[in-house]
Design an enzyme around this catalytic site. Structure first.
Site, PDB file in Angstrom:
ATOM      1  CB  ILE A   1      34.920  40.130  48.836  1.00 44.71           C
ATOM      2  CG1 ILE A   1      33.583  39.730  48.407  1.00 44.71           C
ATOM      3  CG2 ILE A   1      35.665  40.479  47.525  1.00 44.71           C
ATOM      4  CD1 ILE A   1      33.260  38.498  47.382  1.00 44.71           C
ATOM      5  CG  HIS A   2      40.201  37.088  50.778  1.00 43.18           C
ATOM      6  ND1 HIS A   2      39.216  36.095  50.904  1.00 43.18           N
ATOM      7  CD2 HIS A   2      41.575  36.430  50.633  1.00 43.18           C
ATOM      8  CE1 HIS A   2      40.126  34.784  50.513  1.00 43.18           C
ATOM      9  NE2 HIS A   2      41.287  35.172  50.496  1.00 43.18           N
ATOM     10  NE  ARG A   3      40.271  32.386  46.468  1.00 43.94           N
ATOM     11  CZ  ARG A   3      41.627  31.691  46.568  1.00 43.94           C
ATOM     12  NH1 ARG A   3      42.599  32.090  46.148  1.00 43.94           N
ATOM     13  NH2 ARG A   3      41.311  30.564  47.295  1.00 43.94           N
TER      14      ARG A   3
ATOM     15  NE  ARG B   1      44.809  41.477  49.021  1.00 45.08           N
ATOM     16  CZ  ARG B   1      45.029  40.065  49.057  1.00 45.08           C
ATOM     17  NH1 ARG B   1      44.069  39.464  49.031  1.00 45.08           N
ATOM     18  NH2 ARG B   1      46.017  39.238  49.560  1.00 45.08           N
TER      19      ARG B   1
END
Length: 361
Positions: free
Chosen positions: A208-210, A243
């Site tokens: 998960i990074h967006r 992030r």
């Protein structure tokens, strides 16, 4: 000898560029100069890729990161322009849809240098995504559009590109070349499965990074709630993006799943080869799951890779916990045949030949 400059900044671009760099080196007809913008600056997400994947070291590292979209893109544009003035290339090659992509394309176009966009024509039709803006603008100012799928070609046709003096080629997906080539070595170069004591087919690989997920705390909580519940049945292994890590720490969210540090490409291939399925908001990982014959649960509201969904290899679930769990159960019970050909073959060589045609015209 004609010269091309390759602009790289983010991890998926390193993987794609490795394929074309290998073809360029083999043919020995073009000089390639690599410029690393520094967009991904963590050594686990950047430097290790050049070492692992036998990519020529960047001649220039601009070290531009940790800035807002506008500041980052503007700084890249100015610094790439300086490099182009120094090198005077015949063409600039950009990949994908990052700030590095649009900055490299803009700098080249304004100097009258031909632009090659690899992975062109993709559309999510979601203009709130920075990536969508980058890819649309890059396509419009490029001279050669290398499309991975027929859907990408059709998107360009629907936008009127047939009326523009632009080369449009359906080459296939360069990532497929990378997976096929580097999979030969991954088990020798990574021991991550043994290190984490994982059993083949007994864990789910998640990423998960967006920003659409990390910047919406309700979405993020819902996603990790589903991960925790899946983890109770099937271990969830998640390489933690910086992030995402920062947001989880800020909001004191501590999901009970298996977090690991970001990994190199060989380790990611080993995780893909040995997992049961993939849950991700990454575009590239959706295809890599397919190349490794694994189902993919897409934690977004849309995908650029519609053929995966249309053929039943992937499912779009957004951030809905119940849909994530339902997709997990569905794919756990599936015995889908992955033998269909969706993304072409020998893609790097095809792109290389089109670049030669472009710069010799």
């Amino acid at each position: 000898m004609k010269k091309i400059i390759t602009i790289l900044g983010a991890r998926p671009q390193f993987v794609k560029a490795a394929v074309l760099s290998r073809v360029i080196k083999k043919n020995n007809e073009l000089e390639e100069v690599i410029v690393h913008t520094g967009q991904h600056f963590d050594s686990n997400m950047s430097d290790v890729f050049f070492k692992e994947m036998m990519i020529p070291n960047p001649k220039y590292n601009l070290d531009i990161n940790s800035m807002s979209h506008g500041a980052m893109t503007g700084k890249m544009l100015a610094d790439v322009e300086s490099v182009l003035q120094e090198e005077q290339p015949n063409a600039v090659v950009v990949y994908g849809d990052t700030n590095s992509t649009i900055a490299g394309a803009l700098a080249a176009k304004k100097m009258g240098i031909k632009v090659v966009h690899v992975e062109a024509g993709l559309r999510s039709f979601n203009m709130s995504m920075p990536e969508e803006i980058n890819r649309i603008l890059t396509d419009r100012i490029s001279d050669l559009l290398s499309c991975p799928t027929q859907t990408a070609v059709d998107n360009l046709a629907n936008e009127g590109y047939a009326n523009l003096p632009i080369m449009i080629e359906k080459h296939g997906d360069i990532m497929k070349d990378a997976v096929e080539y580097y999979s030969q070595f991954s088990s020798d170069r990574s021991s991550i499965i043994e290190e984490l004591n994982l059993q083949k087919g007994e864990f789910v690989l998640a990423t998960i990074h967006r920003q659409e997920n990390t910047d919406d705390i309700d979405k993020l909580r819902a996603i990790f709630k589903a991960f925790e519940e899946v983890h109770q049945k099937h271990q969830v292994v998640l390489p933690l993006h910086p992030r995402t890590k920062a947001v989880l720490e800020k909001h004191q969210i501590s999901p009970k799943i298996t977090f690991i540090d970001p990994v190199g490409y060989y380790s990611m291939l080993e995780l893909l080869k040995n997992c049961s399925m993939v849950i991700t908001d990454s575009g590239g990982l959706q295809k890599e799951a397919f190349f490794n014959k694994k189902h993919c649960i897409i934690v977004r509201e849309e995908t650029e890779w519609l053929e995966l969904v249309n053929h039943g290899f992937a499912k779009i679930v957004g951030s809905n916990s119940e849909l994530i769990k339902a997709a997990f159960e569905e794919f756990t019970a599936s015995d889908k045949d992955f033998s269909i050909e969706l993304y072409g073959n020998h893609v790097g060589e095809k792109i290389y030949q089109s670049i030669k045609t472009l710069i010799e015209a």
